[in-house]
Design a protein around this motif. Structure first.
Motif: not given
Length: 298
Positions: A237-240, A246-250
């Protein structure tokens, strides 16, 4: 002349061999991810100048401290590692405890010497990190003996790594960097329990209160999978929403992999039981590589 030279060469080779074994005991895969975390921490503030000797000195100080802390952990884990069939140098007798202790002391001294040449805040952070490491491994109330305490201390060390790198690079830490460090640390605090699934016998024998020992393996798997899902969904959610994160999407991608392996890998074979932990470590590397690439693109 030759009789004087050859013994010195042999002693030098023996010393180098011990240092190499100490490096293996320090877990290169962990040292590598800490190096990535430190680099990412400097880049989270934007515009870190790695041509500056200060950053290189700070990184050297931090990684020497990490190496020392994990070497001390290997010494303290001797009996448990042997019960769990570990192939680490100390557990199998390739590196003796006395040599390992001496190398750890030298590493700590070098780390603190380097840190003393930097701002006091960084020196304080290095001291705090070492204290976290000692609290984790040493003494009758060592945090490693209790699952929740162990992972909280480990997560604090990870958070401190990002924070210290950011401070030494820019003297300040933006909100986005704090959020990134917090989520990355939560990944450690929750998904990090996967490391215990392959060490149940040794941990139980040593009296450690890990989740698999306290709850039983099956219930521990369910709890770890659920917690990993929460962290993974939060990271997604934060990465989006936030460009800088954005790296948190990983972790949103890595989470389901860790969950699946945690729930599906069964049996008592230690190598198979370690698969969830290996996927957890892969997630850490992927997260930090993604953050590094994201920072370089910005």
């Amino acid at each position: 002349m030759s009789s004087a030279v050859h013994p010195s060469r042999a002693a030098l080779a023996s010393c180098a061999s011990r240092v190499g074994l100490a490096f293996l005991e320090g877990r290169p895969v962990v040292l590598g991810v800490f190096a990535l975390r430190f680099i990412v921490g400097t880049l989270l503030v934007g515009g870190a100048d790695w041509s500056s000797p200060r950053l290189s000195l700070a990184a050297a100080s931090w990684l020497l401290a990490v190496w020392a802390v994990y070497l001390i952990n290997g010494i303290s884990d001797l009996e448990g590692d042997r019960l769990n069939g570990s192939s680490r140098p100390i557990a199998v007798g390739r590196l003796d405890v006395r040599s390992a202790s001496a190398i750890a002391a030298i590493l700590l001294a070098l780390s603190l010497l380097c840190a003393s040449l930097l701002p006091r805040a960084f020196l304080g952070a290095v001291v705090a990190f070492v204290c976290f490491g000692l609290a984790y491994s040493v003494g009758p109330w060592a945090a490693k003996k209790a699952a929740i305490a162990a992972l909280l201390v480990a997560a604090a060390g990870v958070f401190l790594t990002y924070l210290s790198a950011a401070l030494v690079a820019a003297g300040t830490v933006p909100a986005s960097a704090l959020v990134f460090a917090t989520v990355a640390s939560c990944w450690i605090a929750v998904a990090g329990h996967t490391k215990d699934f392959g060490d149940v016998a040794g941990d139980a024998a040593e009296g450690r209160r890990t989740l698999p020992v306290m709850l039983g393996v099956e219930r521990a798997r369910i709890l770890v999978a659920a917690g990993t899902g929460i962290v993974s969904a939060t990271a997604m959610a934060l990465g989006a929403v936030v460009h800088q994160l954005r790296a948190l999407l990983v972790l949103g991608v890595a989470g389901p992999v860790v969950i699946a392996l945690t729930l599906l890998v069964e049996g008592t074979d230690r190598r198979r039981a370690k698969r969830p932990y290996r996927s957890f470590m892969a997630g850490q590397y992927a997260l930090n590589v993604a953050a590094l690439l994201n920072a370089l693109e910005s």
